[in-house]
Enzyme design. Sequence first.
Site, short mmCIF file in Angstrom:
data_model
loop_
_atom_site.label_atom_id
_atom_site.label_comp_id
_atom_site.label_asym_id
_atom_site.label_seq_id
_atom_site.Cartn_x
_atom_site.Cartn_y
_atom_site.Cartn_z
CB SER A 144 20.98 31.95 -5.73
OG SER A 144 21.77 31.03 -6.44
CG ASP A 298 23.89 31.25 -10.14
OD1 ASP A 298 25.04 31.71 -10.23
OD2 ASP A 298 23.41 30.87 -9.06
#
Length: 575
Positions: A144, A298
Amino acid sequence: MHWNIKYKQWFEYNQLPQDLREQLNTFSAVEREDAFYKNLEFGTGGMRGELGPGTNRLNIYTVRKATSGLARYIMEQGEKAKNRGVVVAYDSRHKSPQFALEVAKTLGQYGIKSYVFNELRPTPELSFAVRHLKTFAGIVITASHNPPEYNGYKVYGEDGAQLPPTAANHIVEYMNEIEDELSIEVMNEDNLLSQGLLTYIGEEIDEIYVEQLKTIQLNNKGRDLKIVYTPLHGTGNKLVAKGLEAFGFTNVTIVEEQQLPDPNFSTVSSPNPEEHNAFELAIRYGEKVNADILMATDPDADRLGIAVKDSNGKYVVLTGNQTGALLLHYLLIQKKQHNILPANSVMLKTIVTSEFGRVIADHFNVQTVNTLTGFKFIAEKIAEYKETGQHTFQFGYEESYGYLIGDFVRDKDAIQAALMGAEVAAYYKEQGKSLYEGLLELFETYGYYKESLQSITLKGKNGIKQIEEILTYFRTSEFKEIADIQVKAIEDYSVGVRTNVEDHSKEAITLPKSNVLKFHLIDGSWFAIRPSGTEPKVKFYFGVKAESLKESEQKNKMLADSVMKMVEGVIEVKA
């Protein structure tokens, strides 16, 4: 087994790849212990850790071990599950393509088929692909928004949601049966392809996903909106660009320096749209082209950050709670106007997400249901309501920049959120307002809500101990007042009990057990404490409601300062 024995086993293993061998040779005594004192934990979302040699690091051997655990679990489900196979995606991080292939090579050893994306793809598309291809499971290699030295391994069930605890526990049991991760046998790529155990997938899935994105569109006005977008060196670029084009947005500027994948995320200190520094380049672009809205995803494109001009003409990054409120309000107002808002509608949010959304939902007679932190719990509720017909899902979100609109994905989806964010900004622009002015309108109507988050990073063995001590302090101390405000109730999710402070009466919390504490104060303020499930951090969430923007900021700061002062006392005393 003592960690030193494990270290010796790895050190003496003569087939260790050169890069891992070099790292192992340079380890200090402390690094050595940290890399081997335990196995990298496999939670309900999978694993996340620093790259490198060792049982407590992510490398080809820990990836093979986790995949072997999953493979054995699939075998247990029977031939049909085995034949359905697993779809695999990966992001732009170091070793991600290699780890994705290791997954296929390990699954192939068990005769389980893999569908592997031919290049990097966003996490939400993996969730979509599991559902579309009807595979038994999905895996995405990603950490992530963690720093560059991390990578991770997330497992998805057949519904496209992250694995529920029961299935994850079975996989862990199978993993624990594997004593030597270095000896796990795998197939080679050529054999996988020749035996039909590996299929590469790509643009055909993109096209079907983009068609699904079109189904969430509610309005096609205001397409002259000026947008600046950055994928922060991650996976979002292609699909966000395709989606915006499909929605009719043509005035889009991509931040060139951050357009291409880069595992070092070299232009940002952190590739996390929650952190305002990540918008530094986007703001420069925005000022140059006079953009209405700046958007950042992201690295695995499941989180979206938005920045807009405030009353002084300066770009400010909205919080996840603020973006969630704007998206929710827009969705509900549009659906009500178009007569497509069912009477049994529901909005899902986590226990650490603002009450701002609940008040908006109440206004539209939409029920709000709280879940534990983690989008898998929101996905679980979507599946439950789909089956029972009790509610019709409208929107799900969490304060950490994760949103879901269309349930053809069962995880947070920054691509959906980016398209809808642009649509909301266009809606306000049509009225001669900025997105920021739209937010101020919501505050004026529903109350001035202000939330904040503070995290303390505590690494290693000692860090885990300190995090436990902080939780124990707040769990066992008797709090009557915090920040000069009376404490109304304390919720301890580890035992599933809410205690009313005044009369000590107790109520059951119906959510699953989790190591979270939430304090409710008499004036509607609250704060929660929760160790991160993916990083060596303990997180503190603060929420208040006030009569003005300034008052909400002051009130939030007072509450946060008061709590953090207590935390500093605990760590100082125990250190």
